[in-house]
Motif scaffolding. Structure first.
Motif, short mmCIF file in Angstrom:
data_model
loop_
_atom_site.label_atom_id
_atom_site.label_comp_id
_atom_site.label_asym_id
_atom_site.label_seq_id
_atom_site.Cartn_x
_atom_site.Cartn_y
_atom_site.Cartn_z
N LYS A 9 0.88 -1.21 0.02
CA LYS A 9 0.01 0.03 0.11
C LYS A 9 0.82 1.20 -0.03
CE LYS A 9 -4.05 -1.08 2.55
NZ LYS A 9 -4.46 -1.12 3.86
N PRO A 10 0.50 2.33 -0.88
CA PRO A 10 1.41 3.44 -0.85
C PRO A 10 1.39 4.26 0.72
CG PRO A 10 -0.74 3.84 -2.15
CD PRO A 10 -0.67 2.29 -1.63
N LEU A 11 2.51 4.79 0.99
CA LEU A 11 2.86 5.33 1.99
C LEU A 11 2.33 6.79 1.91
CD1 LEU A 11 3.71 5.47 5.24
CD2 LEU A 11 6.00 5.78 4.12
N LEU A 12 1.04 7.29 2.35
CA LEU A 12 0.85 8.66 2.26
C LEU A 12 0.74 9.44 3.57
CD1 LEU A 12 -2.79 7.98 0.28
CD2 LEU A 12 -0.26 8.49 -0.48
N ILE A 13 1.28 10.74 3.38
CA ILE A 13 1.45 11.26 4.72
C ILE A 13 0.77 12.93 4.27
CG2 ILE A 13 3.52 10.23 5.51
CD1 ILE A 13 5.07 12.66 4.55
N ASN A 14 0.47 13.51 5.58
CA ASN A 14 0.11 14.69 5.40
C ASN A 14 1.72 15.61 5.66
OD1 ASN A 14 -0.35 17.78 5.91
ND2 ASN A 14 -2.37 16.95 6.98
N ASN A 15 2.02 16.06 4.46
CA ASN A 15 3.67 16.48 4.24
C ASN A 15 3.95 17.76 5.32
OD1 ASN A 15 2.33 18.31 2.60
ND2 ASN A 15 3.79 17.54 0.92
N LEU A 16 2.80 18.66 5.27
CA LEU A 16 2.91 19.88 6.16
C LEU A 16 3.10 19.43 7.70
CD1 LEU A 16 3.29 22.91 5.61
CD2 LEU A 16 0.96 23.07 6.08
N GLU A 17 2.09 18.72 7.88
CA GLU A 17 1.86 18.18 9.47
C GLU A 17 3.16 17.33 9.96
OE1 GLU A 17 -2.17 16.92 10.59
OE2 GLU A 17 -1.09 15.08 10.99
N PHE A 18 3.41 16.54 9.02
CA PHE A 18 4.62 15.61 9.21
C PHE A 18 5.93 16.61 9.54
CE2 PHE A 18 8.17 12.97 7.96
CZ PHE A 18 7.71 11.77 8.23
N SER A 19 6.07 17.56 8.60
CA SER A 19 7.05 18.55 8.75
C SER A 19 7.15 19.28 10.03
CB SER A 19 7.28 19.47 7.48
OG SER A 19 7.40 19.00 6.29
N VAL A 20 5.99 20.05 10.17
CA VAL A 20 5.76 20.84 11.39
C VAL A 20 6.15 19.76 12.65
CG1 VAL A 20 4.20 22.28 12.74
CG2 VAL A 20 4.42 22.53 10.41
N SER A 21 5.70 18.94 12.82
CA SER A 21 5.72 18.03 13.73
C SER A 21 6.91 17.10 14.09
CB SER A 21 4.45 17.03 14.06
OG SER A 21 4.32 16.38 12.87
N GLU A 22 7.72 17.45 12.93
CA GLU A 22 9.12 16.88 12.96
C GLU A 22 9.22 15.23 13.11
OE1 GLU A 22 11.96 19.03 15.15
OE2 GLU A 22 12.00 20.61 13.41
N GLN A 23 8.24 14.72 12.00
CA GLN A 23 8.14 13.19 12.25
C GLN A 23 9.24 12.51 11.33
OE1 GLN A 23 4.07 11.58 11.90
NE2 GLN A 23 3.62 13.60 11.99
N VAL A 24 9.43 11.14 11.65
CA VAL A 24 10.45 10.59 10.99
C VAL A 24 9.74 9.38 10.64
CG1 VAL A 24 12.60 9.36 10.98
CG2 VAL A 24 12.41 11.58 12.19
N VAL A 25 9.94 8.78 9.43
CA VAL A 25 9.51 7.60 8.92
C VAL A 25 10.88 6.85 7.98
CG1 VAL A 25 8.60 8.40 6.61
CG2 VAL A 25 7.87 6.17 7.61
N SER A 26 11.08 5.61 8.24
CA SER A 26 12.07 5.02 7.35
C SER A 26 11.67 3.54 7.21
CB SER A 26 13.58 5.38 7.75
OG SER A 26 13.67 4.13 8.93
N GLY A 27 12.33 3.12 5.88
CA GLY A 27 12.04 1.77 5.85
C GLY A 27 12.48 1.08 4.24
N ASP A 28 12.18 0.02 4.08
CA ASP A 28 12.44 -0.53 2.55
C ASP A 28 11.26 -0.25 1.64
OD1 ASP A 28 15.29 -1.86 2.85
OD2 ASP A 28 13.74 -2.51 4.69
N VAL A 29 11.36 -0.13 0.47
CA VAL A 29 10.38 -0.02 -0.50
C VAL A 29 10.68 -1.34 -1.18
CG1 VAL A 29 9.09 1.19 -2.33
CG2 VAL A 29 10.60 2.52 -0.61
N GLU A 30 9.68 -2.05 -1.63
CA GLU A 30 9.58 -3.17 -2.46
C GLU A 30 9.54 -2.52 -4.13
OE1 GLU A 30 7.76 -6.71 -1.57
OE2 GLU A 30 8.59 -6.68 0.41
N LEU A 31 10.35 -3.17 -4.93
CA LEU A 31 10.38 -2.90 -6.27
C LEU A 31 8.95 -3.01 -6.90
CD1 LEU A 31 12.05 -1.78 -8.45
CD2 LEU A 31 12.45 -4.24 -9.18
N THR A 32 8.19 -3.91 -6.27
CA THR A 32 6.88 -4.31 -6.91
C THR A 32 5.55 -3.06 -6.63
OG1 THR A 32 6.25 -5.33 -4.89
CG2 THR A 32 6.60 -6.85 -6.76
N ALA A 33 6.25 -2.14 -5.82
CA ALA A 33 5.42 -1.08 -5.51
C ALA A 33 5.63 0.13 -6.31
CB ALA A 33 5.53 -0.76 -4.03
N LEU A 34 7.00 -0.14 -7.15
CA LEU A 34 7.26 1.11 -7.87
C LEU A 34 7.35 0.52 -9.48
CD1 LEU A 34 10.48 2.24 -5.77
CD2 LEU A 34 8.17 3.05 -5.66
#
Ligand SMILES: [Zn+2]
Length: 176
Positions: A9-34
């Motif tokens: 499933k695509p990873l969707l974020i509210n990018n403004l909220e994510f930036s302002v609240s200084e969140q962090v996300v990390s991981g691997d992306v499978e090629l099947t998703a791209l």
């Protein structure tokens, strides 16, 4: 072809909220998703090889005058060396800073190291990772200088220097 597993499933974020609240996300992306990147790599390589795409996205409220995102990508992608035509890995270590804003920031300079992304409640993180990989992936990948010896030897062994375009055409035939 509607077999989406939860990890795809695509990873969707509210990018403004994510930036302002200084969140962090990390991981691997499978090629099947791209899909777009996958198509490019199929053209490059006949056999499926392991693909590794890691990313970290970190929000920052105050690093710049606007909220921003910092993205790092560490990817290992299969390719065909266009000099010796053997399989090789393209290693990409990329890093970006994006300002997040509803409209293009005043005085924004495209040539700067800084990028700009439109504020969105559903920014597709993997889509951004894929866009950057598509831009960074070399048009004609060749072995780096540390593998140059190996690369030149392959050319000598095969005698005549092969035409990379003929080989690409061959791949296209096989995959169709
Ligand atoms: Zn080579």
């Amino acid at each position: 072809m509607n077999k989406l597993t939860p990890t795809m499933k695509p990873l969707l974020i509210n990018n403004l909220e994510f930036s302002v609240s200084e969140q962090v996300v990390s991981g691997d992306v499978e090629l099947t998703a791209l899909q777009r990147l996958k198509e490019l790599l199929v053209l490059q390589v006949e056999h499926q090889q392991p693909v590794n795409i890691q990313y970290t996205l970190a929000g920052s409220a105050k690093k710049y005058s606007l909220p921003s995102l910092h993205l790092t990508i560490d990817a290992n992608l299969p390719a065909v060396c266009q000099r010796c035509l053997n399989e090789m890995n393209v290693q990409l270590k990329l890093s970006f800073d994006y300002l997040i804003s509803g409209a293009e920031p005043v005085g924004f300079d495209e040539n700067d190291d800084l990028d700009w992304l439109e504020a969105s409640r559903e920014m597709d993180v993997w889509g951004v990772v894929e866009d950057e990989l598509l831009i960074a992936f070399p048009i004609a990948p060749v072995h780096s200088s540390e593998h140059q010896q190996e690369c030149i030897q392959h050319i000598k062994q095969s005698g005549e220097k092969p035409n990379p375009f003929a080989v690409l055409k061959d791949f296209a035939k096989k995959s169709s």
